[in-house]
Design a protein around this motif. Structure first.
Motif, PDB file in Angstrom:
ATOM      1  N   LEU A  91      66.442  65.955  34.129  1.00 53.72           N
ATOM      2  CA  LEU A  91      65.051  66.201  33.410  1.00 53.72           C
ATOM      3  C   LEU A  91      64.567  65.061  32.557  1.00 53.72           C
ATOM      4  O   LEU A  91      63.691  65.027  31.922  1.00 53.72           O
ATOM      5  CB  LEU A  91      65.066  67.466  32.578  1.00 53.72           C
ATOM      6  CG  LEU A  91      65.339  68.836  33.451  1.00 53.72           C
ATOM      7  CD1 LEU A  91      65.074  69.760  32.297  1.00 53.72           C
ATOM      8  CD2 LEU A  91      64.118  68.942  34.296  1.00 53.72           C
ATOM      9  N   GLY A  92      65.237  63.906  32.753  1.00 53.57           N
ATOM     10  CA  GLY A  92      64.729  62.537  32.110  1.00 53.57           C
ATOM     11  C   GLY A  92      65.279  62.045  30.850  1.00 53.57           C
ATOM     12  O   GLY A  92      64.764  61.113  30.106  1.00 53.57           O
ATOM     13  N   ILE A  93      66.526  62.715  30.559  1.00 50.43           N
ATOM     14  CA  ILE A  93      67.179  62.266  29.248  1.00 50.43           C
ATOM     15  C   ILE A  93      67.677  60.771  29.343  1.00 50.43           C
ATOM     16  O   ILE A  93      67.469  59.986  28.240  1.00 50.43           O
ATOM     17  CB  ILE A  93      68.294  63.171  28.681  1.00 50.43           C
ATOM     18  CG1 ILE A  93      68.502  62.708  27.365  1.00 50.43           C
ATOM     19  CG2 ILE A  93      69.372  62.853  29.655  1.00 50.43           C
ATOM     20  CD1 ILE A  93      69.600  63.763  26.749  1.00 50.43           C
ATOM     21  N   TYR A  94      68.066  60.527  30.563  1.00 49.46           N
ATOM     22  CA  TYR A  94      68.300  58.899  30.606  1.00 49.46           C
ATOM     23  C   TYR A  94      67.134  57.997  30.415  1.00 49.46           C
ATOM     24  O   TYR A  94      67.482  57.102  29.706  1.00 49.46           O
ATOM     25  CB  TYR A  94      68.888  58.513  31.968  1.00 49.46           C
ATOM     26  CG  TYR A  94      70.458  59.003  32.399  1.00 49.46           C
ATOM     27  CD1 TYR A  94      71.450  58.164  31.701  1.00 49.46           C
ATOM     28  CD2 TYR A  94      70.797  60.143  32.953  1.00 49.46           C
ATOM     29  CE1 TYR A  94      72.899  58.852  31.999  1.00 49.46           C
ATOM     30  CE2 TYR A  94      71.996  60.862  33.114  1.00 49.46           C
ATOM     31  CZ  TYR A  94      73.028  59.920  32.746  1.00 49.46           C
ATOM     32  OH  TYR A  94      74.481  60.390  32.878  1.00 49.46           O
ATOM     33  N   GLN A  95      66.185  58.188  31.047  1.00 44.90           N
ATOM     34  CA  GLN A  95      64.987  57.228  31.271  1.00 44.90           C
ATOM     35  C   GLN A  95      64.171  57.331  29.663  1.00 44.90           C
ATOM     36  O   GLN A  95      63.909  56.220  29.267  1.00 44.90           O
ATOM     37  CB  GLN A  95      64.006  57.569  32.068  1.00 44.90           C
ATOM     38  CG  GLN A  95      64.572  57.582  33.588  1.00 44.90           C
ATOM     39  CD  GLN A  95      65.421  58.881  34.160  1.00 44.90           C
ATOM     40  OE1 GLN A  95      65.657  59.677  33.343  1.00 44.90           O
ATOM     41  NE2 GLN A  95      65.656  58.855  35.348  1.00 44.90           N
ATOM     42  N   ASP A  96      64.251  58.661  29.057  1.00 42.95           N
ATOM     43  CA  ASP A  96      63.790  58.746  27.812  1.00 42.95           C
ATOM     44  C   ASP A  96      64.312  58.113  26.714  1.00 42.95           C
ATOM     45  O   ASP A  96      63.597  57.683  25.925  1.00 42.95           O
ATOM     46  CB  ASP A  96      63.097  60.258  27.723  1.00 42.95           C
ATOM     47  CG  ASP A  96      62.192  60.478  26.498  1.00 42.95           C
ATOM     48  OD1 ASP A  96      61.152  59.624  26.509  1.00 42.95           O
ATOM     49  OD2 ASP A  96      62.362  61.522  25.921  1.00 42.95           O
ATOM     50  N   THR A  97      65.564  58.208  26.542  1.00 43.93           N
ATOM     51  CA  THR A  97      66.221  57.724  25.502  1.00 43.93           C
ATOM     52  C   THR A  97      67.093  56.211  25.580  1.00 43.93           C
ATOM     53  O   THR A  97      67.655  55.647  24.945  1.00 43.93           O
ATOM     54  CB  THR A  97      67.417  58.969  24.952  1.00 43.93           C
ATOM     55  OG1 THR A  97      68.358  59.006  26.171  1.00 43.93           O
ATOM     56  CG2 THR A  97      66.518  59.979  24.450  1.00 43.93           C
ATOM     57  N   GLY A  98      67.302  55.930  26.865  1.00 46.20           N
ATOM     58  CA  GLY A  98      67.833  54.706  27.383  1.00 46.20           C
ATOM     59  C   GLY A  98      69.435  54.795  27.301  1.00 46.20           C
ATOM     60  O   GLY A  98      69.967  53.637  27.159  1.00 46.20           O
ATOM     61  N   ILE A  99      69.894  55.764  27.459  1.00 43.63           N
ATOM     62  CA  ILE A  99      71.380  56.067  27.371  1.00 43.63           C
ATOM     63  C   ILE A  99      71.894  55.639  28.549  1.00 43.63           C
ATOM     64  O   ILE A  99      71.343  55.794  29.756  1.00 43.63           O
ATOM     65  CB  ILE A  99      72.005  57.706  26.775  1.00 43.63           C
ATOM     66  CG1 ILE A  99      71.409  58.541  28.198  1.00 43.63           C
ATOM     67  CG2 ILE A  99      71.565  57.956  25.515  1.00 43.63           C
ATOM     68  CD1 ILE A  99      72.012  59.797  27.592  1.00 43.63           C
ATOM     69  N   THR A 100      73.302  55.355  28.680  1.00 44.10           N
ATOM     70  CA  THR A 100      74.026  54.851  29.869  1.00 44.10           C
ATOM     71  C   THR A 100      74.863  55.976  30.306  1.00 44.10           C
ATOM     72  O   THR A 100      74.971  57.130  29.724  1.00 44.10           O
ATOM     73  CB  THR A 100      74.857  53.809  29.794  1.00 44.10           C
ATOM     74  OG1 THR A 100      75.881  54.117  28.571  1.00 44.10           O
ATOM     75  CG2 THR A 100      74.055  52.430  29.146  1.00 44.10           C
ATOM     76  N   GLY A 101      75.549  55.896  31.417  1.00 47.76           N
ATOM     77  CA  GLY A 101      76.572  56.916  32.120  1.00 47.76           C
ATOM     78  C   GLY A 101      77.574  57.119  31.140  1.00 47.76           C
ATOM     79  O   GLY A 101      77.958  58.268  31.045  1.00 47.76           O
TER      80      GLY A 101
END
Length: 496
Positions: free
Chosen positions: A79-89
């Motif tokens: 739902l977009g947490i990667y893109q919104d916060t910039g966290i990595t795998g």
């Protein structure tokens, strides 16, 4: 009314019958017959219905929403947490594990606090707090903020299941407990379905609303629901078979006394440290703890990576990935409820748990061996049979441990080891091995196998003790109101 001498003699004869045969079906049947003697009355059936109608609706919602809160991170991944916060795998993996680190650390103080305070009020406050943590998570902007909030969410959610695990044996007879432990655990599967259905609705919002990304709305919705449930729990959770909420008649009070004697659970605010030492000397404690680690490595890893894992099986949109998670929750619910019903019907907790381990193992083997396609999705659903095994380990503790401090200690060890497994689980899902996650699958296969043999070992240990007690029955049954442990009360027969 006090029992007559004839009634006492009949009770003694029936009790002697339960101790006449070694570990066998006839022993289980005789024991069941003795414990069900009073349970067959219409008055007790009515009382059990009253308890269930008062206890289960609120508990169902608490467990469902608690699980949805815990699994919110998995849904946020699509739902977009990667893109919104910039966290990595790798940071995402740590967010999954930090929840369980908080969960683990809380178990030590929780063990003391459960015994010192009213359970419904203590749990109610903790639920309100972790609901507030969910709401604040919607404001997080960086990995550090998310990490702190995930840790706090796990810290306060850690109070939930141990509280419920101590209430169930307090309310229900030993032969009823396997089913009701299954109900409590099953609600986690239903919570998965609930969380995914809400997430599907959120995914249709199309980007952001009121300046907030979709994953943030998921936390806001469940945070608000959680706070409301905490308030209801504080005032209305049934945590005592003599609670004012049941409005007991004089006859029902007498039945409650008999049920309490069967359960061997007498609430005490005084911590008995001798119970802890006794538990630490028992090999079955280590069997249950090791199995809990193994079971929850798989549950923790597949829970955190579920949406991502499903998305790699085909060209699915975020909404489709969430929808395909729903059958996993349904499968978990079916396996848990089925395991509880079968174990109660055949009176074999350990053997039923071993079957659940085999089914789960077959699912993980499919995940490891099949590179892609719908068969791999079937393996994912079968792997959730491990939830049934976990429910039966909780039932094994609930039905076979007496002494209030000892029972709390066993439950704490069960939750600590479950949490440790859940902490390890996401970390063995190595990012560079996606989408097959070979290391994780191999670890989970080993875990299923170890859990299988832990069931077997615990059963053998308790069966041997049953034989010794049957061969040398005590001259007099101890007064349960004194809070004796299952080791001290030699008339206590373990349910296998």
């Amino acid at each position: 009314m006090a029992p007559t001498r004839l009634e006492e003699e009949k009770a003694e004869v029936v009790h002697a019958d339960t101790l006449k045969t070694p570990d066998s079906d006839s022993t289980n049947n005789a024991e069941q017959g003795f414990q069900d003697e009073h349970a067959q009355s219409a008055a007790e059936k009515k009382l059990v219905r009253k308890i269930s109608y008062t206890f289960l609706p609120l508990v169902t919602w608490i467990v469902m929403v608690q699980f949805a809160d815990k699994s919110s991170l998995a849904i946020s991944a699509v739902l977009g947490i990667y893109q919104d916060t910039g966290i990595t795998g790798s940071q995402f993996s740590w967010l999954g594990s930090l929840f369980f680190l908080g969960y683990l650390i809380m178990q030590i103080p929780n063990q003391v606090l459960i015994q010192k305070f009213s359970i419904r009020r203590y749990l109610g406050v903790c639920i309100v707090v972790f609901g507030a943590v969910m709401l604040f998570t919607a404001l997080a902007q960086t990995f550090a903020q998310l990490a702190a909030l995930r840790f706090l969410l796990g810290f306060f959610e850690a109070t939930c299941l141990p509280c419920l695990y101590i209430i169930v044996p307090h309310l229900y007879r030993r032969e009823e407990q396997t089913f009701y432990f299954g109900i409590v655990t099953m609600c986690q599967g239903v919570g998965s379905v609930l969380g995914n259905l809400v997430a599907v609705g959120i995914s249709q919002m199309g980007g952001e609303r009121l300046g907030l990304e979709m994953w943030r709305w998921n936390h806001i919705i469940f945070g608000a629901i959680t706070v409301l449930l905490g308030i209801l729990c504080f005032f209305f959770l049934l945590d005592n078979p003599r609670s004012w909420m049941l409005r007991l008649t004089e006859e029902e009070r007498h039945i409650v006394d008999k049920r309490t004697e069967d359960n061997a659970v007498i609430r005490s605010r005084k911590i008995n440290y001798k119970h802890f030492l006794e538990a630490l000397k028992e090999p079955r404690l280590y069997c249950i703890g090791l199995a809990a680690i193994c079971i929850n490595m798989q549950n923790g890893g597949l829970l955190v990576f579920s949406a991502q894992l499903i998305r790699t099986l085909g060209d699915f949109t975020p909404t489709e990935s969430i929808l395909l998670k729903i059958p996993g929750g349904v499968a978990s619910t079916i396996f848990i409820l089925g395991a509880a019903i079968v174990a109660r019907r055949i009176r074999q907790i350990a053997y039923t748990g071993m079957v659940m381990c085999v089914i789960s193992l077959s699912g993980v083997v499919v995940l490891a061996a099949v590179p892609h396609g719908s068969v791999k999705l079937l393996g994912y659903y079968l792997s959730w049979a491990m939830g049934g095994a976990g429910a039966l380990y909780a039932a094994m503790v609930g039905t076979n441990v007496s002494g209030y401090s000892k029972k709390i200690f066993y439950n704490s060890v069960l939750v600590i080891c479950s949490t440790l497994g859940s902490f390890i689980g996401p970390l063995v899902m190595l990012d560079h091995e996606a989408p097959r996650y070979t290391t994780g699958m191999v670890v989970y296969c080993v875990g299923n196998t170890v859990a299988f043999f832990c069931f077997l070992a615990a059963r053998i240990l308790m069966a041997r003790e049953n034989k010794r007690r049957i061969a040398n029955p005590p001259e007099k049954k101890l007064d349960v109101t004194e809070g004796w442990t299952d080791q001290e009360d030699r008339s206590f027969i373990y349910k296998l």
